[in-house]
Design a protein around this motif. Structure first.
Motif, mmCIF file in Angstrom:
data_model
loop_
_atom_site.group_PDB
_atom_site.id
_atom_site.type_symbol
_atom_site.label_atom_id
_atom_site.label_comp_id
_atom_site.label_asym_id
_atom_site.label_seq_id
_atom_site.Cartn_x
_atom_site.Cartn_y
_atom_site.Cartn_z
ATOM 1 N N ALA A 50 -3.897 -26.356 58.977
ATOM 2 C CA ALA A 50 -3.579 -27.783 59.100
ATOM 3 C C ALA A 50 -4.752 -28.536 59.728
ATOM 4 N N PHE A 51 -5.025 -29.697 59.175
ATOM 5 C CA PHE A 51 -6.126 -30.530 59.655
ATOM 6 C C PHE A 51 -5.819 -31.105 61.029
ATOM 7 N N ASN A 52 -4.543 -31.326 61.335
ATOM 8 C CA ASN A 52 -4.141 -31.986 62.570
ATOM 9 C C ASN A 52 -3.806 -30.986 63.663
ATOM 10 N N GLU A 53 -3.976 -31.450 64.904
ATOM 11 C CA GLU A 53 -3.429 -30.748 66.042
ATOM 12 C C GLU A 53 -2.046 -31.315 66.336
ATOM 13 N N ASP A 54 -1.269 -30.590 67.130
ATOM 14 C CA ASP A 54 0.073 -31.059 67.474
ATOM 15 C C ASP A 54 -0.009 -32.420 68.172
ATOM 16 N N TYR A 55 0.981 -33.258 67.915
ATOM 17 C CA TYR A 55 1.016 -34.563 68.584
ATOM 18 C C TYR A 55 2.452 -35.080 68.594
ATOM 19 N N VAL A 56 2.670 -36.123 69.423
ATOM 20 C CA VAL A 56 3.977 -36.761 69.540
ATOM 21 C C VAL A 56 3.798 -38.264 69.378
ATOM 22 N N ASP A 57 4.661 -38.883 68.560
ATOM 23 C CA ASP A 57 4.702 -40.336 68.412
ATOM 24 C C ASP A 57 5.876 -40.898 69.203
ATOM 25 N N PHE A 58 5.671 -42.033 69.860
ATOM 26 C CA PHE A 58 6.729 -42.739 70.566
ATOM 27 C C PHE A 58 6.801 -44.155 69.990
ATOM 28 N N VAL A 59 7.954 -44.510 69.416
ATOM 29 C CA VAL A 59 8.102 -45.814 68.769
ATOM 30 C C VAL A 59 9.315 -46.518 69.357
ATOM 31 N N ASN A 60 9.103 -47.727 69.861
ATOM 32 C CA ASN A 60 10.191 -48.539 70.417
ATOM 33 C C ASN A 60 10.319 -49.826 69.600
ATOM 34 N N THR A 61 11.555 -50.192 69.251
ATOM 35 C CA THR A 61 11.806 -51.372 68.424
ATOM 36 C C THR A 61 12.836 -52.268 69.101
ATOM 37 N N THR A 70 7.767 -28.510 56.671
ATOM 38 C CA THR A 70 7.007 -28.594 55.433
ATOM 39 C C THR A 70 6.073 -27.397 55.375
ATOM 40 N N ASP A 71 6.272 -26.537 54.380
ATOM 41 C CA ASP A 71 5.491 -25.301 54.216
ATOM 42 C C ASP A 71 4.639 -25.456 52.957
ATOM 43 N N ILE A 72 3.296 -25.410 53.105
ATOM 44 C CA ILE A 72 2.388 -25.610 51.976
ATOM 45 C C ILE A 72 1.710 -24.282 51.654
ATOM 46 N N GLN A 73 1.890 -23.832 50.428
ATOM 47 C CA GLN A 73 1.325 -22.566 49.962
ATOM 48 C C GLN A 73 0.251 -22.836 48.912
ATOM 49 N N PHE A 74 -0.972 -22.366 49.167
ATOM 50 C CA PHE A 74 -2.059 -22.422 48.192
ATOM 51 C C PHE A 74 -2.160 -21.039 47.557
ATOM 52 N N TYR A 75 -1.722 -20.913 46.328
ATOM 53 C CA TYR A 75 -1.587 -19.589 45.716
ATOM 54 C C TYR A 75 -2.934 -18.956 45.374
ATOM 55 N N ASP A 76 -4.000 -19.783 45.235
ATOM 56 C CA ASP A 76 -5.313 -19.213 44.922
ATOM 57 C C ASP A 76 -6.126 -18.885 46.164
ATOM 58 N N ASP A 77 -5.740 -19.405 47.316
ATOM 59 C CA ASP A 77 -6.481 -19.159 48.548
ATOM 60 C C ASP A 77 -5.518 -19.270 49.724
ATOM 61 N N ASN A 78 -4.955 -18.150 50.156
ATOM 62 C CA ASN A 78 -3.963 -18.160 51.233
ATOM 63 C C ASN A 78 -4.523 -18.656 52.560
ATOM 64 N N ALA A 79 -5.838 -18.671 52.679
ATOM 65 C CA ALA A 79 -6.431 -19.136 53.931
ATOM 66 C C ALA A 79 -6.182 -20.624 54.140
ATOM 67 N N LEU A 80 -5.843 -21.341 53.066
ATOM 68 C CA LEU A 80 -5.583 -22.775 53.175
ATOM 69 C C LEU A 80 -4.125 -23.083 53.510
ATOM 70 N N ASN A 81 -3.272 -22.063 53.549
ATOM 71 C CA ASN A 81 -1.841 -22.288 53.810
ATOM 72 C C ASN A 81 -1.648 -22.980 55.155
ATOM 73 N N GLN A 82 -0.680 -23.880 55.191
ATOM 74 C CA GLN A 82 -0.391 -24.600 56.435
ATOM 75 C C GLN A 82 1.087 -24.960 56.506
ATOM 76 N N MET A 83 1.507 -25.300 57.721
ATOM 77 C CA MET A 83 2.918 -25.602 57.942
ATOM 78 C C MET A 83 3.036 -26.710 58.988
#
Length: 845
Positions: free
Chosen positions: A404-415, A339-352
């Motif tokens: 990006a507001f988040n740091e890298d992380y991993v989810d583990f889900v068992n069903t 997911t690539d997010i482009q803020f055209y008015d402020d490139n400093a906000l761009n995140q992926m």
């Protein structure tokens, strides 16, 4: 004036088209029952032809599911009754109709196997047919439809009133996803999207669209039931069917399957194996106008699955039969997404965000069936026990770049899930016009989902405080249902009725345990989602939530059929239904996430109930048939989407579910089979439906300008949505062994709670060649030949946005099918759970 003239002309034309025939001078009527001479079991769909002494066919019909037939309008004098069924010797007898002898009962007719056909094989019909029955549409899948693609998912959009979402794989009926999908009348723990992609299209015999089921059926599913009936090798000796197929546009998709049986004496062994490998690309974009930003999505998934089945039928004697089988489903898959997010008015906000997930699951089914037949034909009692196990492990890796507001992380889900269903069914045909059915059922369902994560989140006990480790979550969901039903049906010369009632007692318990980082919790639960229907208790660093719901409900049903002549039939029906929340709708563990959107379930959802009324008219034509129908549904406690602003990040939104006030839905349907010429036949369908959708949506009054929680505006949204679909499947016979097909689809503009959805349309072309004296079929198909299929939308909730999503719609497919073996004796007819008809339970499931 031109529009008025056209409307009058259409009305006159339809009235002429559907007018009933006047009474004729043919007073005769014959009745009887056709059975297999060796097995002493009824044979359905046997052709009955009434001919003059010179061989000219006067009228005719087919036997029903119990082998019975009744044919009217037979002229006076001598006539020949010819009874034919593939693999059996033709039976002919002469009858004489007079004014004093109008009704002739041929009694029990025993068909004998045609020894010369032992080396033949059962051949799938060339063209698909649609038949309107009392409470369902029955689509008999021909070679023309299996050409559409290698899996069940590929052919579903060709069916009247059925749609499959190409992004999520979700199936809907009459525009509603509250539908139950069964295989041979049995529920499965395999997710529907995965299930449809694993069943080979060539393994499908019929698909039943049961839109207004009787009290005999489980009452779940507002829109009804889609029942996929698979082929089963049921013939004497060693027989089988093998398939292989390949599809491609951007990524390869391969499937193969083989099913076999060996029948000797009192034993019939059957088994199958199917393998499916596919890579699929999805991509799209979403533009938000307020902050001049755009999100670009690309996802590629890889699926690898094996399905195996083995079973045996044991014919103890003429009255007692035992059957057992097991299904084993092994699945491995993964998805790579960006997911690539482009803020055209402020490139400093761009995140992926880069997303990687791996899924490994194993589904098991074990089934036991015992049937006792009494002396009277059709009088029996049957016990069936079905046990399902489902285990799923998922690892999801989220990686972020830029602002990006988040740091890298991993989810583990068992069903882990298990489902036990036990049924006891009793059938008593009191006479040839009256039937009583009754039964008991127990359905015990348990699901345990556990999530752990390396993610850090805002402390929910102190939104202004530090980040803490995301809590580990255990979600246990248990639902026990005990039910009893009874139906009574009676027929007269032109009328038939069926009334029934089903009573259920339901016990639901949902427990959620959240374990937080040590020392991060406090006694103040004001920031925790405290749903008034959920009990919340804190114990140290643990939060416990409990939801219970016990209820007793009654579900009546009624059906009326009027058949004034062989060419005209009218039907009316009523039933009460329930939609119990699905696991994904109640699961509080995050289902999926992008940098700006997350999706969760809501544990406290309660069922929605539907009262449904339906009316249909069927006109049989010389070269086909046409069916028109209307339906109306009144819905209480509707389950629908809710959209909230994430309090921990006001630029994010949360998708969840909630119950809303009463609403209604209505629609019309038109479908037809017709053969204009010997070389051209088509299936046509049109459906239009309307529903008032209600939901909750939050939005920011000042987006993109350092908003605060004071800027959040909550709206209760009501959308009056009208949608329509048009389908036409054409089959052209070029020469004896070569046929072509063309399928066109158009879905009109429609609206949901978030978006206005643009029209969707495409055209598919196909060809098939019969090989090796009918034992083999080579197929080729090219989908979306003009590359027009896409999901495009424009909306204002919760943000002003527009976008489109695409998938590999322009695939080409080549396939080869080969049938081997011989013999025509039928094996045990097993009850398809929740079906009034009987069929083998072979194939993949």
């Amino acid at each position: 004036m031109k529009h008025l003239f056209l409307l009058v002309a259409l009305c006159i034309g339809f009235n002429s088209f559907s007018a009933t025939d006047p009474e004729n001078d043919n007073p005769g009527k014959i009745t009887g029952t056709v059975v297999d001479k060796t097995l002493q079991e009824p044979i359905p769909y046997v052709t009955i032809a009434i001919k003059t002494e010179s061989g000219e066919i006067v009228t005719g019909g087919v036997t029903d599911d119990n082998g019975n037939f009744s044919i009217k309008d037979i002229p006076e004098g001598k006539n020949i009754v010819s009874i034919q069924f593939i693999g059996y010797k033709t039976y002919e007898t002469e009858i004489t109709i007079t004014r004093r002898n109008r009704n002739v009962d041929l009694g029990r007719i025993e068909l004998e196997e045609d020894v010369e056909s032992l080396n033949e094989v059962t051949v799938t019909a060339e063209r698909t047919t649609i038949q309107q029955k009392l409470d369902r549409k029955v689509i008999t899948v021909g070679k023309d439809l299996t050409t559409s693609g290698p899996t069940a998912s590929d052919i579903m959009n060709n069916l009247p009133s059925v749609s499959v979402d190409q992004q999520t794989g979700a199936l809907s009926l009459r525009g509603n996803q509250n539908v139950r999908v069964m295989v041979d009348g049995k529920l499965t723990n395999v997710p529907v999207a995965q299930l449809l992609k694993q069943i080979p299209s060539t393994s499908i015999k019929q698909i039943e669209l049961i839109t207004n089921p009787s009290a005999k059926y489980n009452p779940e599913g507002m829109s009804g039931i889609v029942n996929i009936i698979l082929h089963k090798n049921v013939t004497i000796g060693f027989n089988g069917n093998a398939n292989i197929g390949l599809a491609y546009e951007r990524q390869p998709k391969f499937n193969s399957s083989i099913d076999m049986n060996y029948r000797s004496g009192k034993l019939n062994f059957f088994g199958s194996w199917g393998y499916n490998f596919s890579q699929n690309e999805n991509y799209g974009n979403l533009f938000r106008r307020e902050d001049n930003s755009e999100q670009f999505f690309t996802f590629t998934d890889e699926n690898d699955s094996n399905l195996a089945k083995f079973g045996v039928d044991y014919y103890i004697n003429d009255k007692n039969t035992i059957s057992v089988f097991t299904n084993q489903n092994f699945f491995e898959g993964g998805t790579v997404g960006k997911t690539d997010i482009q803020f055209y008015d402020d490139n400093a906000l761009n995140q992926m965000q880069d997303f990687f997930n791996m899924v490994d699951n194993h589904s098991q089914q074990y089934n036991f069936n015992y049937k006792l037949d009494f002396a009277k034909e059709g009088h029996n009692i049957e016990l069936e026990a079905d046990y399902n196990l489902f285990e799923n492990d998922e690892d999801a890796d989220f990686q972020f770049e830029g602002a990006a507001f988040n740091e890298d992380y991993v989810d583990f889900v068992n069903t882990d899930r298990d489902r036990l269903t036990v049924n006891l069914d009793y059938v008593n045909p009191i006479n040839d016009k009256t039937k009583l059915e009754a039964g008991l059922e127990a359905r015990l369902f348990n699901s345990a989902i556990m999530r752990t994560s390396t993610q850090f989140v805002v402390n929910p006990f102190d939104l202004e405080g530090d980040f803490v480790s995301s809590p580990s979550t255990d979600f246990d969901y248990n639902r026990d249902i005990y039910s009893a039903y009874m139906t009574f049906s009676k027929g007269w010369e032109k009328f038939s009725v069926q009334v029934g009632v089903r009573a259920e007692t339901v016990d639901v318990v949902a427990d959620t345990k959240e374990v937080y980082q040590e020392g991060s919790t406090n006694s103040d639960l004001s920031n925790i989602d405290t749903d008034p229907n959920v009990t919340v208790v804190r114990d140290g660093d643990n939060i416990f939530r409990k939801f219970t719901n016990d209820y007793i409900e009654v579900y009546p049903s009624a059906f009326l059929t009027y058949t004034p002549s062989e060419k005209n039939q009218y039907q009316m029906s009523y039933s009460r239904r329930v939609d119990r929340p699905g696991i994904q709708q109640v699961n509080p563990i995050r289902e999926w996430a992008t940098p700006l959107i997350s999706s969760f379930g809501r544990t406290s959802l309660v069922p929605q109930f539907t009262n449904s009324v339906e009316a249909n008219y069927t006109r049989n034509l010389d070269k086909g048939s046409i069916t028109g129908g209307v339906f109306y549904r009144f819905i209480s406690d509707e389950i629908s989407r809710a959209v909230f602003v994430d309090r921990t990040d006001l630029n994010r939104i949360i998708l969840t579910y909630d119950n809303f006030e009463d609403t209604n839905a209505y629609g019309i349907e038109l479908s037809s089979n017709y053969r204009p010429t010997k070389w051209w036949s088509f299936n046509f369908s049109f459906d239009l439906f309307n529903q008032v959708q209600k939901g909750i949506t939050e939005r920011l009054d000042n987006p993109g300008q350092n908003p605060t929680q004071a800027d959040i505006i909550t709206e209760v949204v009501e959308v009056d949505n009208t949608a329509w679909n048009l389908r036409m499947f054409n089959n052209f016979k070029v020469v004896k062994n070569v046929s072509l097909s063309a399928f066109g689809f158009y879905r009109g503009r429609n609206q949901n709670l978030q978006f206005e959805v643009m029209p969707l349309y495409f055209i598919n072309l196909g060809a098939r060649v019969n090989l090796w004296e009918g034992r083999g079929t080579f197929s080729f198909n090219y989908n979306d030949i003009f590359n027009t299929a896409e999901f495009a939308f424009d909306g204002t909730r919760p943000f002003a946005q527009e976008g489109a999503f695409n998938w590999e719609s322009g695939t080409w497919f080549v396939g080869l099918n080969y049938r081997f073996g011989g013999g025509k004796y039928r094996a045990k007819s097993r009850k398809r759970r929740d079906s009034d008809e009987k069929s083998g339970s072979g194939g993949i499931f």
